[in-house]
Enzyme design. Structure first.
Site, PDB file in Angstrom:
ATOM      1  N   ASP A 248       0.847  -1.189   0.000  1.00  0.00           N
ATOM      2  CA  ASP A 248       0.000   0.000   0.000  1.00  0.00           C
ATOM      3  C   ASP A 248       0.878   1.232   0.000  1.00  0.00           C
ATOM      4  O   ASP A 248       2.013   1.205   0.479  1.00  0.00           O
ATOM      5  CB  ASP A 248      -0.838   0.029   1.287  1.00  0.00           C
ATOM      6  CG  ASP A 248      -2.037  -0.882   1.195  1.00  0.00           C
ATOM      7  OD1 ASP A 248      -2.275  -1.430   0.105  1.00  0.00           O
ATOM      8  OD2 ASP A 248      -2.731  -1.039   2.213  1.00  0.00           O
ATOM      9  N   LYS A 270      -5.116   2.506  -3.166  1.00  0.00           N
ATOM     10  CA  LYS A 270      -6.291   3.262  -3.573  1.00  0.00           C
ATOM     11  C   LYS A 270      -5.914   4.556  -4.275  1.00  0.00           C
ATOM     12  O   LYS A 270      -5.308   5.434  -3.679  1.00  0.00           O
ATOM     13  CB  LYS A 270      -7.129   3.595  -2.332  1.00  0.00           C
ATOM     14  CG  LYS A 270      -7.169   2.480  -1.306  1.00  0.00           C
ATOM     15  CD  LYS A 270      -8.160   1.406  -1.691  1.00  0.00           C
ATOM     16  CE  LYS A 270      -8.219   0.298  -0.673  1.00  0.00           C
ATOM     17  NZ  LYS A 270      -7.214  -0.738  -0.843  1.00  0.00           N
ATOM     18  N   MET A 383      -9.955   7.840   9.236  1.00  0.00           N
ATOM     19  CA  MET A 383     -10.763   8.701   8.378  1.00  0.00           C
ATOM     20  C   MET A 383      -9.961   9.525   7.409  1.00  0.00           C
ATOM     21  O   MET A 383      -8.762   9.640   7.488  1.00  0.00           O
ATOM     22  CB  MET A 383     -11.570   9.641   9.267  1.00  0.00           C
ATOM     23  CG  MET A 383     -10.853  10.037  10.517  1.00  0.00           C
ATOM     24  SD  MET A 383     -10.396  11.710  10.546  1.00  0.00           S
ATOM     25  CE  MET A 383      -8.658  11.584  10.740  1.00  0.00           C
TER      26      MET A 383
HETATM   27  N1  SAH Z   1      -5.242  -1.144   8.111  1.00  0.00           N
HETATM   28  C1  SAH Z   1      -4.871   0.140   8.634  1.00  0.00           C
HETATM   29  C2  SAH Z   1      -5.926   1.190   8.402  1.00  0.00           C
HETATM   30  C3  SAH Z   1      -6.182   1.522   6.962  1.00  0.00           C
HETATM   31  S1  SAH Z   1      -7.361   2.819   6.761  1.00  0.00           S
HETATM   32  C4  SAH Z   1      -4.558   0.000  10.121  1.00  0.00           C
HETATM   33  O1  SAH Z   1      -4.829  -1.022  10.724  1.00  0.00           O
HETATM   34  O2  SAH Z   1      -4.033   0.969  10.689  1.00  0.00           O
HETATM   35  C5  SAH Z   1      -6.321   4.213   6.614  1.00  0.00           C
HETATM   36  C6  SAH Z   1      -6.489   5.139   7.801  1.00  0.00           C
HETATM   37  O3  SAH Z   1      -5.734   4.643   8.897  1.00  0.00           O
HETATM   38  C7  SAH Z   1      -5.960   6.516   7.578  1.00  0.00           C
HETATM   39  O4  SAH Z   1      -6.896   7.334   6.894  1.00  0.00           O
HETATM   40  C8  SAH Z   1      -5.736   6.998   8.975  1.00  0.00           C
HETATM   41  O5  SAH Z   1      -6.927   7.394   9.593  1.00  0.00           O
HETATM   42  C9  SAH Z   1      -5.275   5.734   9.666  1.00  0.00           C
HETATM   43  N2  SAH Z   1      -3.808   5.671   9.736  1.00  0.00           N
HETATM   44  C10 SAH Z   1      -3.010   4.745   9.204  1.00  0.00           C
HETATM   45  N3  SAH Z   1      -1.713   4.972   9.498  1.00  0.00           N
HETATM   46  C11 SAH Z   1      -1.693   6.076  10.262  1.00  0.00           C
HETATM   47  C12 SAH Z   1      -0.658   6.820  10.904  1.00  0.00           C
HETATM   48  N4  SAH Z   1       0.637   6.461  10.819  1.00  0.00           N
HETATM   49  N5  SAH Z   1      -1.009   7.895  11.628  1.00  0.00           N
HETATM   50  C13 SAH Z   1      -2.310   8.269  11.727  1.00  0.00           C
HETATM   51  N6  SAH Z   1      -3.316   7.599  11.153  1.00  0.00           N
HETATM   52  C14 SAH Z   1      -3.026   6.516  10.424  1.00  0.00           C
END
Ligand code: SAH
Length: 482
Positions: A248, A270, A383
């Site tokens: 990703d 995406k 989000m």
């Molecule tokens: N599978 C991932 C989530 C994917 S959805 C997990 O378990 O973390 C993507 C969302 O995850 C982003 O829009 C954000 O809200 C959050 N996210 C992922 N990595 C992040 C990070 N390092 N800091 C803050 N938010 C994060």
């Protein structure tokens, strides 16, 4: 190379240990593990050594060191605090050609005892040539975690079958290719799971097939939120065994840097507004590579099963008969909370955590707002930053107090992490004022107030005060805060 490494077979051979304290005891124990015949010379013995003598596991000379005691020794270890005595023993070694180690004295020692990782029958020994034993020790700790316990059984198994393998593959090149192919297959996994009989069968199968078609596999790996230290050991291993990595865009460079150098890296993910097509393209790629017999790692941000479409990908693989495994990762909510100093549950503030996504929910979907707005619960919102206004309005509309604290964590666990804190009724305004960008996670609930006092990583939280309302250049504003 200053020192020539050797592994000595000490079974049944006499080793003299001079000294009766804790150090001598440790040395005696290690020698006993190698089945040496241990003789200890010391006027007084500590409890451990006395117990060993009592049990008949070591021979003891109570008293001062005399040359005659070294007569039949293959090695001598001087573990006394008396430097003159140690020097005398070293000199004797020189004269009689018996190797002497003086503990913690590289100068006097004729041989050094390395830091060791024991995965019997595999032994890894590390030396810094006496320059910095601490470095050897640190290195050993690192390697300890990398060399999991399957290496011992692996060596034992291959040792056992070595003759048969050599007879089957007489040409060295063919033999090397066989071993490489074997190790890329499920063998190590079987050993890790303690399935020794199946592991042995893997080797026999590999030998039986003339041109064994490598079976492709897809490993769904959670890369965690960005800090490479948050990758699991299984995740690291999978990255090291990968032929292809489909990652990703959210996965950090630092994590990707840990992967096998010659693994093919493909950024997938995406594209805005085109979710469906991209997901199908990802499925097609996984299938193509797996059918080519590749070891595919599907690397996802955070955890693959938390808002990561991991479930859909597995359903697809299953429907197409492709083997798969899953390595969980640290999801953004857990990482952001930890790195912002916000305990998601706290006996005084919240005993429930809700992981929710505002993606598409706030505008289109119909979340259970009543539940999301409950007091004394923690809401962790994955989000798009653009949904914050709606989120704030709906939560308040459904009864969450406007003064409920929030912590908005941008780039959680990464070098550029920023945390913005405030009250729910200012969420959207503050996010704009601080120009918060994706990826960001909102933690809403009483616990978020703790970010103010418990923060430990990166810059202190930004709040409502004038000074923290900086122009939208994260790095500069961080520096201004520091
Ligand atoms: N599978 C991932 C989530 C994917 S959805 C997990 O378990 O973390 C993507 C969302 O995850 C982003 O829009 C954000 O809200 C959050 N996210 C992922 N990595 C992040 C990070 N390092 N800091 C803050 N938010 C994060």
């Amino acid at each position: 190379m200053k020192l020539y490494p050797i592994f000595a077979d000490l079974r049944g051979r006499t080793v003299l240990v001079v000294g009766g304290g804790g150090v001598a005891e440790r040395k005696a124990m290690a020698l006993l593990e190698a089945h040496a015949r241990v003789r200890v010379v010391a006027p007084v013995l500590n409890d451990g050594l006395a117990a060993l003598a009592e049990a008949g596991r070591i021979a003891v000379h109570r008293g001062g060191f005399e040359e005659g005691q070294a007569q039949d020794a293959w090695l001598i270890i001087a573990a006394t605090a008396d430097r003159a005595l140690n020097a005398r023993i070293a000199e004797l070694g020189e004269r009689r050609r018996v190797f002497v180690n003086v503990v913690d004295d590289a100068e006097l020692s004729q041989f050094h005892v390395p830091a060791v990782i024991d995965r019997g029958p595999v032994t890894v020994a590390i030396s810094s040539g006496g320059a910095a034993p601490m470095v050897s020790r640190l290195l050993r700790e690192r390697l300890e975690s990398w060399l999991d316990h399957s290496w011992g059984p692996l060596a034992a198994l291959l040792g056992h079958m070595r003759g048969a393998i050599a007879a089957r593959y007489r040409e060295p090149g063919a033999r090397r290719r066989f071993y490489e192919r074997l190790l890329r297959g499920p063998l190590l996994d079987r050993l890790r799971a303690g399935r020794d009989a199946e592991a042995a069968q893997c080797v026999r199968d590999a030998m039986a097939s003339k041109q064994p078609a490598a079976a492709g596999v897809v490993v769904l790996v959670g890369a965690g939120p960005g800090d490479p230290g948050l990758l699991t050991l299984h995740g690291l291993r999978a990255l090291n065994e990968a032929d292809v990595i489909l990652h990703d865009r959210l996965v950090s460079e630092e994590v990707l840097a840990l992967a096998r150098r010659d693994a093919e890296r493909v950024a997938v993910g995406k594209e805005a507004g085109n979710h469906h097509a991209t997901q199908e393209a990802i499925h097609a790629l996984m299938l193509r590579y797996a059918r080519e017999g590749k070891h595919v790692v599907r690397l996802k941000g955070g955890d693959p099963f938390v808002f990561g479409r991991g479930g859909e990908e597995l359903e697809f693989l299953r429907a197409h008969g492709i083997a798969y495994r899953v390595v969980p990762g640290i999801t953004a909510a857990l990482a952001c909370a930890a790195y912002a100093g916000v305990p998601l549950t706290h006996r005084e503030h919240a005993s429930t955590v809700r992981l929710v996504t505002a993606h598409g929910q706030v505008s289109g979907g119909s979340p259970d707002w009543q539940a999301w707005a409950r007091e004394r619960e923690t809401l962790a919102v994955y989000m798009g930053v653009s949904e914050l206004g709606q989120l704030q309005a709906r939560l308040i509309e459904h009864g969450r107090a406007g003064h409920t604290p929030f912590a908005l964590v941008e780039n959680g666990s990464r070098m550029g992490q920023r945390v913005v804190t405030g009250r729910l009724d200012q969420l959207d305004t503050l996010a704009h004022a601080h120009a918060v960008r994706s990826p960001a996670l909102a933690i809403i609930g009483e616990v978020a107030a703790l970010a103010g006092s418990l923060a430990w990583f990166g810059a202190p939280p930004l709040g409502t005060d004038e000074a923290s309302l900086c122009p939208p250049a994260p790095v500069i504003s961080l520096a201004a805060q520091a």
